[in-house]
Scaffold this motif. Structure first.
Motif, mmCIF file in Angstrom:
data_model
loop_
_atom_site.group_PDB
_atom_site.id
_atom_site.type_symbol
_atom_site.label_atom_id
_atom_site.label_comp_id
_atom_site.label_asym_id
_atom_site.label_seq_id
_atom_site.Cartn_x
_atom_site.Cartn_y
_atom_site.Cartn_z
ATOM 1 N N ASP A 120 -27.512 4.414 28.628
ATOM 2 C CA ASP A 120 -26.649 5.578 28.812
ATOM 3 C C ASP A 120 -26.967 6.371 30.076
ATOM 4 N N LYS A 121 -27.707 5.780 30.989
ATOM 5 C CA LYS A 121 -27.996 6.409 32.279
ATOM 6 C C LYS A 121 -27.304 5.625 33.386
ATOM 7 N N LEU A 122 -26.822 6.359 34.418
ATOM 8 C CA LEU A 122 -26.119 5.736 35.528
ATOM 9 C C LEU A 122 -26.784 6.135 36.834
ATOM 10 N N ASN A 123 -27.216 5.147 37.602
ATOM 11 C CA ASN A 123 -27.820 5.390 38.904
ATOM 12 C C ASN A 123 -27.049 4.609 39.967
ATOM 13 N N ILE A 124 -27.013 5.169 41.190
ATOM 14 C CA ILE A 124 -26.273 4.552 42.286
ATOM 15 C C ILE A 124 -27.245 4.066 43.352
ATOM 16 N N TYR A 125 -26.929 2.883 43.877
ATOM 17 C CA TYR A 125 -27.722 2.302 44.953
ATOM 18 C C TYR A 125 -26.779 1.860 46.077
ATOM 19 N N ASN A 126 -27.347 1.697 47.262
ATOM 20 C CA ASN A 126 -26.625 1.073 48.371
ATOM 21 C C ASN A 126 -26.867 -0.430 48.315
ATOM 22 N N TYR A 127 -25.831 -1.204 48.616
ATOM 23 C CA TYR A 127 -25.958 -2.661 48.617
ATOM 24 C C TYR A 127 -25.359 -3.194 49.897
ATOM 25 N N ASP A 128 -26.192 -3.843 50.714
ATOM 26 C CA ASP A 128 -25.728 -4.342 52.011
ATOM 27 C C ASP A 128 -25.357 -5.818 51.988
ATOM 28 N N GLY A 129 -25.217 -6.374 50.808
ATOM 29 C CA GLY A 129 -24.899 -7.791 50.674
ATOM 30 C C GLY A 129 -26.114 -8.635 50.376
ATOM 31 N N LYS A 130 -27.298 -8.040 50.577
ATOM 32 C CA LYS A 130 -28.537 -8.775 50.314
ATOM 33 C C LYS A 130 -29.518 -7.967 49.467
ATOM 34 N N GLU A 131 -29.678 -6.692 49.821
ATOM 35 C CA GLU A 131 -30.689 -5.880 49.170
ATOM 36 C C GLU A 131 -30.097 -4.575 48.658
ATOM 37 N N PHE A 132 -30.813 -3.970 47.682
ATOM 38 C CA PHE A 132 -30.425 -2.690 47.110
ATOM 39 C C PHE A 132 -31.393 -1.619 47.597
ATOM 40 N N SER A 133 -30.855 -0.427 47.886
ATOM 41 C CA SER A 133 -31.692 0.692 48.296
ATOM 42 C C SER A 133 -31.163 1.961 47.647
ATOM 43 N N PRO A 134 -32.030 2.966 47.434
ATOM 44 C CA PRO A 134 -31.590 4.195 46.759
ATOM 45 C C PRO A 134 -30.449 4.877 47.497
ATOM 46 N N HIS A 135 -29.525 5.436 46.733
ATOM 47 C CA HIS A 135 -28.375 6.164 47.279
ATOM 48 C C HIS A 135 -28.681 7.660 47.237
ATOM 49 N N PHE A 136 -28.239 8.390 48.244
ATOM 50 C CA PHE A 136 -28.553 9.814 48.306
ATOM 51 C C PHE A 136 -27.916 10.593 47.157
ATOM 52 N N ASN A 137 -26.857 10.046 46.555
ATOM 53 C CA ASN A 137 -26.207 10.747 45.452
ATOM 54 C C ASN A 137 -26.996 10.654 44.151
ATOM 55 N N GLY A 138 -27.938 9.696 44.076
ATOM 56 C CA GLY A 138 -28.841 9.635 42.932
ATOM 57 C C GLY A 138 -28.205 9.229 41.629
ATOM 58 N N SER A 139 -28.339 10.080 40.604
ATOM 59 C CA SER A 139 -27.973 9.716 39.239
ATOM 60 C C SER A 139 -26.816 10.575 38.726
ATOM 61 N N TYR A 140 -26.136 10.028 37.707
ATOM 62 C CA TYR A 140 -24.998 10.706 37.083
ATOM 63 C C TYR A 140 -25.186 10.736 35.567
ATOM 64 N N THR A 141 -24.597 11.757 34.931
ATOM 65 C CA THR A 141 -24.632 11.898 33.478
ATOM 66 C C THR A 141 -23.194 11.961 32.958
ATOM 67 N N LYS A 142 -22.942 11.265 31.860
ATOM 68 C CA LYS A 142 -21.593 11.227 31.293
ATOM 69 C C LYS A 142 -21.251 12.573 30.673
ATOM 70 N N ILE A 143 -20.070 13.107 31.027
ATOM 71 C CA ILE A 143 -19.650 14.407 30.507
ATOM 72 C C ILE A 143 -18.393 14.316 29.653
ATOM 73 N N SER A 144 -17.718 13.159 29.698
ATOM 74 C CA SER A 144 -16.488 13.024 28.924
ATOM 75 C C SER A 144 -16.160 11.546 28.735
ATOM 76 N N ASP A 145 -15.508 11.232 27.607
ATOM 77 C CA ASP A 145 -15.038 9.863 27.375
ATOM 78 C C ASP A 145 -13.686 9.615 28.029
ATOM 79 N N SER A 146 -13.102 10.651 28.626
ATOM 80 C CA SER A 146 -11.804 10.489 29.283
ATOM 81 C C SER A 146 -11.966 9.637 30.531
#
Length: 420
Positions: free
Chosen positions: A192-218
């Motif tokens: 139930d946790k959502l995190n964002i990463y950058n993907y350059d086609g080969k590797e993943f790196s942390p995204h500056f926007n970080g993490s998100y929390t669900k606030i609605s089922d809409s």
């Protein structure tokens, strides 16, 4: 040969003789086989009796032990506790059924692809809804089916992308499949946790926007100025488009009409599409350097490698700007004699990607009498080099100083005079 005593006269005689030589008593031979069988049967009878007796005792002890355990349980475990545990198990089973029912419902409602694995379908099902950035409440993500919308509710714009799964060494990521960026957003959903990463086609790196929390089922995409599909026919009636355009190209031009802003550049770069013209506006003062630049060009449409590009006509520069409209975004390219290449800006050396911020297709103009400070900042003059401020009992006056001996005068925040 062995000697035995005669049963009649008790004198010793041979065990082989048939009668006593002393008294003539007949001697009968003992049948060893019969005796052996008799003894064996006797032993078996004794063993059977012992087994039956032991088995009966063990059974009686077992019954006694079970009765004791049942008594202990009744005395030590309240009936409510037992029922509570049963209810807990039933509740867990019901939750599992509800989850499966929700996933199946989502599959029907959102058309989850059949080629996804069971785990991937569960991830897609869990993501459906609206998520909020943990560090910026204005930034939202809306997941619907295999699509995602990024939205900034403060700035009033958003863009949508399709999603696809890609497996890393340890887990599955959802990737923006049709993003025009060199680095796509990768979404990792776990517990139930959502995190964002950058993907350059080969590797993943942390995204500056970080993490998100669900606030609605809409999972309904948020509406902004770019959502004008219902007005396309009305807009088409107001446009003067070339007859040689296809119906698809005409709809594209109708949806382009309005003001577009470059993402992540503090409102410094804008495009305004008006009929078959485009105005490019760069406000250098937003970055603290450079003057405002503006130009307007007529447009034409060319199909290159199966895609329709909107291209500037009669641009005196060596290269013309070309615009590709895809997935509610406009991507800017350089149009060369051999094709199109991404337009790389000189601010952070990334591609220009624009999001629609208004349906207003009026070209950005010079400052005018009656404008507010914000309107002047967004005009062709942009921010001033210096501000002189005078405060009196009745009003606050400001003089904005621009290069080339240009001035704008404000009384209580409204333009009252312009000097060029």
């Amino acid at each position: 040969m062995a000697l035995i005593n005669c049963p009649e006269c008790n004198k010793e005689i041979s065990d082989k003789t048939r009668k006593c030589p002393h008294c003539g008593y007949p001697i009968k031979k003992v049948n060893i086989v019969v005796i052996s069988i008799t003894i064996l049967i006797f032993i078996l009878i004794i063993l059977s009796a012992i087994y039956i007796s032991t088995n009966a005792k063990n059974k009686a002890d077992s019954v006694s032990s079970e009765n004791k355990i049942e008594t202990d349980i009744k005395s030590e475990t309240p009936t409510s506790s037992i029922n509570g545990k049963v209810d807990s198990v039933n509740k867990n089973n019901q939750n599992i059924d509800n989850t499966n029912e929700k996933m199946n419902s989502n599959e029907d409602e959102f058309n989850i692809p059949d080629n996804l694995t069971k785990d991937e379908k569960e991830i897609v099902s869990g993501l459906q809804g609206t998520w909020q950035n943990d560090s910026n409440a204005d930034e939202k993500l809306v997941f619907r089916n295999m699509g995602v919308q990024y939205a900034n509710t403060d700035k009033g714009y958003g863009y949508k992308s399709e999603l696809t799964f890609i497996k890393s060494k340890y887990t599955d990521y959802l990737i923006q499949a049709n993003s025009a960026k060199k680095e796509n957003n990768a979404y990792l959903y776990n517990n139930d946790k959502l995190n964002i990463y950058n993907y350059d086609g080969k590797e993943f790196s942390p995204h500056f926007n970080g993490s998100y929390t669900k606030i609605s089922d809409s999972n309904e995409f948020l509406s902004f100025g770019s959502d004008i599909a219902s007005d396309v026919n009305t807009i088409l009636e107001t446009l003067n488009l070339p007859e040689n355009l296809t119906d698809k190209q005409k709809v594209m031009m109708a949806e382009l009409q309005g003001t577009w802003q470059a993402q992540n550049y503090n409102e410094a770069v804008k495009l305004v599409f008006n009929n078959m013209q485009v105005q490019y506006f760069y406000n250098g003062s937003k970055f603290g350097y450079g003057a405002a630049e503006e130009y307007v060009y007529d447009l034409k449409i060319e199909t290159i490698e199966g895609k329709d590009y909107i291209i500037e006509k009669d641009n005196p520069n060596v290269t013309e700007n070309a615009f590709l409209y895809e997935d509610s975004s406009v991507i800017m390219y350089n149009h060369m004699s051999y094709g199109v290449i991404p337009f790389i800006n000189n601010i952070d050396y990334s591609e220009w990607i624009f999001t629609k911020i208004s349906n207003d297709s009026s070209f950005i103009s010079n400052p005018k009498i009656g404008m507010t400070k914000d309107e002047v900042q967004n005009s062709l003059w942009g921010l001033p080099q210096d501000i002189n401020k005078t405060t009196t009992v009745n009003s606050v006056s400001e003089q904005w100083v621009y290069d080339g001996n240009r001035y704008i005068y404000f009384d209580n925040g409204i333009v009252t005079a312009i000097q060029e």
